[in-house]
Design a protein around this motif. Structure first.
Motif, PDB file in Angstrom:
ATOM      1  N   ASN A  35       0.815  -1.204   0.000  1.00 54.55           N
ATOM      2  CA  ASN A  35       0.000   0.000   0.000  1.00 54.55           C
ATOM      3  C   ASN A  35       0.848   1.253   0.000  1.00 54.55           C
ATOM      4  O   ASN A  35       0.589   2.212   0.735  1.00 54.55           O
ATOM      5  N   ASN A  36       1.914   1.245  -0.793  1.00 52.91           N
ATOM      6  CA  ASN A  36       2.798   2.390  -0.911  1.00 52.91           C
ATOM      7  C   ASN A  36       3.375   2.821   0.424  1.00 52.91           C
ATOM      8  O   ASN A  36       3.618   3.987   0.683  1.00 52.91           O
ATOM      9  N   ASP A 268      -1.546   7.974  -2.692  1.00 52.71           N
ATOM     10  CA  ASP A 268      -0.602   7.004  -3.240  1.00 52.71           C
ATOM     11  C   ASP A 268       0.560   7.681  -3.943  1.00 52.71           C
ATOM     12  O   ASP A 268       1.713   7.240  -3.838  1.00 52.71           O
ATOM     13  N   GLU A 458     -11.374  -2.546  -3.840  1.00 48.14           N
ATOM     14  CA  GLU A 458     -10.574  -1.403  -4.276  1.00 48.14           C
ATOM     15  C   GLU A 458      -9.081  -1.734  -4.258  1.00 48.14           C
ATOM     16  O   GLU A 458      -8.335  -1.336  -5.165  1.00 48.14           O
ATOM     17  N   VAL A 462      -6.534  -1.438  -7.338  1.00 46.64           N
ATOM     18  CA  VAL A 462      -5.326  -0.614  -7.260  1.00 46.64           C
ATOM     19  C   VAL A 462      -4.089  -1.456  -7.538  1.00 46.64           C
ATOM     20  O   VAL A 462      -3.166  -1.013  -8.238  1.00 46.64           O
ATOM     21  N   ASN A 466      -1.143  -0.788 -10.257  1.00 42.79           N
ATOM     22  CA  ASN A 466       0.280  -0.765  -9.896  1.00 42.79           C
ATOM     23  C   ASN A 466       1.072  -1.777 -10.718  1.00 42.79           C
ATOM     24  O   ASN A 466       2.205  -1.513 -11.127  1.00 42.79           O
ATOM     25  N   LEU A 491      -5.419   5.200 -10.726  1.00 46.90           N
ATOM     26  CA  LEU A 491      -5.455   4.848  -9.306  1.00 46.90           C
ATOM     27  C   LEU A 491      -6.735   5.355  -8.659  1.00 46.90           C
ATOM     28  O   LEU A 491      -7.392   4.644  -7.881  1.00 46.90           O
ATOM     29  N   LYS A 492      -7.095   6.576  -8.961  1.00 46.83           N
ATOM     30  CA  LYS A 492      -8.308   7.155  -8.376  1.00 46.83           C
ATOM     31  C   LYS A 492      -9.548   6.402  -8.844  1.00 46.83           C
ATOM     32  O   LYS A 492     -10.456   6.114  -8.046  1.00 46.83           O
ATOM     33  N   SER A 496      -8.303   4.323  -5.049  1.00 52.50           N
ATOM     34  CA  SER A 496      -7.218   4.653  -4.118  1.00 52.50           C
ATOM     35  C   SER A 496      -7.658   5.647  -3.043  1.00 52.50           C
ATOM     36  O   SER A 496      -7.226   5.538  -1.885  1.00 52.50           O
ATOM     37  N   GLU A 497      -8.501   6.588  -3.397  1.00 52.79           N
ATOM     38  CA  GLU A 497      -8.945   7.562  -2.408  1.00 52.79           C
ATOM     39  C   GLU A 497      -9.929   6.948  -1.415  1.00 52.79           C
ATOM     40  O   GLU A 497      -9.986   7.352  -0.258  1.00 52.79           O
ATOM     41  N   ARG A 500      -7.671   5.242   0.997  1.00 55.26           N
ATOM     42  CA  ARG A 500      -7.044   6.258   1.842  1.00 55.26           C
ATOM     43  C   ARG A 500      -8.007   6.737   2.922  1.00 55.26           C
ATOM     44  O   ARG A 500      -7.627   6.876   4.095  1.00 55.26           O
TER      45      ARG A 500
END
Length: 517
Positions: A35-36, A268, A458, A462, A466, A491-492, A496-497, A500
């Motif tokens: 997850n980065n 990310d 999600e 993602v 990646n 990503l969005k 990804s959001e 987050r």
């Protein structure tokens, strides 16, 4: 199972009998979480009641009528098949049969296929006893949620108390989920200190002052010299790039700036990532980075031919010069750290007991033994004395890599404070490891575990994005000016959001519950 943190190490004053502690983790690996957010070893005097006890004794009974004979299986990853595996397995069983009246069937699997094969076997409910797991390969949290591993709290009390007492609470925290212990940490270098590995022959030839290398950009003049003066040598080798939170003051447990009092979870793609990708692309277009960087699968593929001058080291493990030399064609290397050590925890190398084990008590006894018996641990790591290695002076040994058994993975098996030191390792390798583990900055989010279940769809989406872009952007193969906006947008769209926001929500709840807000 409650335990208080002992803080500083105290040296053992009482010599217990019979069995010493064993093995742990290498630069290969180890180290990054997902997850980065980057997570991703001669016995010596070691602290009592804390990580690295090497003189403790096991209370395991000797083989007798007290214990029925059993056979255990142990699945773990390895770099390559060893012709003398059965000889070593027999030597291991001679020790375990005497100590706990059990034999162990060693079941190594190639790193490249380990996760796939373990997924297949665990999904089928196959009988097995001990399974190696981590935060980066055959992931610990994911498989615990699938019910792959047994809870260990009661087993540690009844059959592994000395093993439990040998590690600090912060190590057991990394082997726990929802307050329950599900694995045994392999005590090793449990910090990360990102840096560079440079072949010494080029350092000497170009009079490189490594003391002037403080950040990635500082190595570029040297890369230029290698490019111009060394035909056939790749100046900088990489497989996935060299972006890591460790270089940019971002926490390794949760993607939050270390000095951010608001505890805001980062997106990310950060400004630091953008700068890193731009640097990578600049190096790639200048011919400094290997042209196949985005397609290589193993980190060692970037340097294992001996034709790479510099590569990135995610771990900074004390003594890893020997391991890199063994993997790069036999050339000496120097390590150049690029920051302070950060405690990244024990979850990069763990051994768990399978839910399908018919003998969980004996499996726990074996895990205590492999972490407390010097002879057993070194047999697993180095093979048979006189055939696969020779003792030299003190705690040092000379390894014969071509004799039929060579692992180069001390971190897979157990507690490294029990290991012999290969020639070329610093004499104080264990002391360095203990010191850095003790002094490494500990995340203020230590103990927080993100529950990914609410956003598993999600996360899968993602991960797919990646897989498509991360390696190509990280290695500089793609121009970030053109492709980074596309990557961010995908990503969005993948969610990804949403991930987050869920991480921020859970983090806020954890902070409030633990009085840290």
């Amino acid at each position: 199972m409650k335990k208080t943190n002992s803080g500083k190490f105290k040296f053992r004053t009482t010599l217990l009998t019979s069995i010493s502690l064993a093995a742990a983790l290498t630069a290969a690996g180890c180290g990054n979480s997902n997850n980065n957010n980057d997570a991703s070893p001669s016995p010596s005097a070691a602290p009592s009641g804390s990580a690295g006890t090497s003189a403790s004794a096991s209370a395991a009974p000797s083989a007798s009528s007290e214990l029925d004979p059993v056979e255990l299986t142990w699945y773990y990853p390895q770099n390559a098949a060893n012709a003398d595996l059965q000889l070593v397995n027999d030597a291991v069983n001679k020790i375990t049969k005497e100590k706990i009246n059990a034999t162990i069937k060693l079941m190594p699997i190639d790193f490249g296929t380990y996760e796939q094969k373990m997924n297949t076997m665990t999904a089928a409910g196959e009988k097995m006893d001990i399974i190696w797991t981590s935060n980066w390969l055959f992931k610990f949290d994911t498989n615990q949620k699938k019910g792959v591993f047994q809870p260990l709290d009661d087993l540690l009390k009844t059959h592994g108390q000395k093993l439990y007492d040998s590690l600090e609470k912060k190590f057991w925290d990394d082997a726990s989920l929802q307050g329950t212990i599900y694995a045994v940490p392999n005590f090793q270098f449990s910090a990360q200190r990102a840096g560079l590995v440079i072949q010494k022959r080029f350092v000497d030839k170009y009079n490189l002052d490594i003391g002037t290398i403080k950040k990635m950009e500082d190595i570029e003049p040297f890369l230029k010299q290698v490019k111009e003066g060394e035909p056939g040598i790749t100046p900088f080798g990489t497989t996935r790039g060299f972006y890591t939170a460790l270089l940019y003051g971002i926490d390794t447990k949760v993607p939050v700036y270390v000095n951010d009092s608001t505890n805001t979870v980062l997106p990310d793609v950060t400004e630091e990532m953008k700068q890193n990708y731009a640097l990578a692309h600049s190096w790639y277009t200048k011919g400094y980075i290997n042209q196949d960087a985005a397609t290589l699968k193993s980190a060692a593929d970037a340097y294992n031919k001996g034709t790479t001058a510099v590569w990135f080291d995610w771990t900074g493990k004390p003594g890893s010069e020997v391991e890199f030399k063994a993997a790069d064609g036999g050339y000496d290397v120097v390590l150049v750290p690029l920051g302070e050590p950060v405690f990244t925890g024990a979850s990069s190398t763990l051994n768990a007991i399978s839910r399908t084990s018919k003998n969980p008590e004996r499996a726990m006894m074996f895990l205590e033994l492999v972490n407390t018996d010097k002879e057993l641990y070194n047999t697993l790591v180095y093979g048979i004395e006189g055939k696969h290695f020779e003792k030299t002076t003190g705690n040092f040994i000379k390894i014969n890599q071509d004799a039929g058994y060579f692992t180069n993975t001390d971190w897979i098996f157990g507690n490294i404070t029990n290991e012999y030191l290969p020639e070329g390792a610093p004499a104080d390798k264990i002391e360095q490891t203990l010191k850095m583990n003790n002094e490494a900055r500990v995340s203020k989010y230590n103990g927080f575990v993100f529950n990914s279940e609410p956003v598993k769809t999600e996360i899968a989406n993602v991960n797919a994005v990646n897989e498509e872009y991360a390696a190509s952007l990280g290695t500089g193969t793609l121009d970030p000016a053109k492709y980074l906006p596309i990557y961010e947008e995908k990503l969005k769209k993948a969610g990804s959001e949403t991930i987050r926001a869920e991480k921020q929500k859970q983090l806020n709840e954890w902070l409030a519950a633990n009085g840290k807000q």
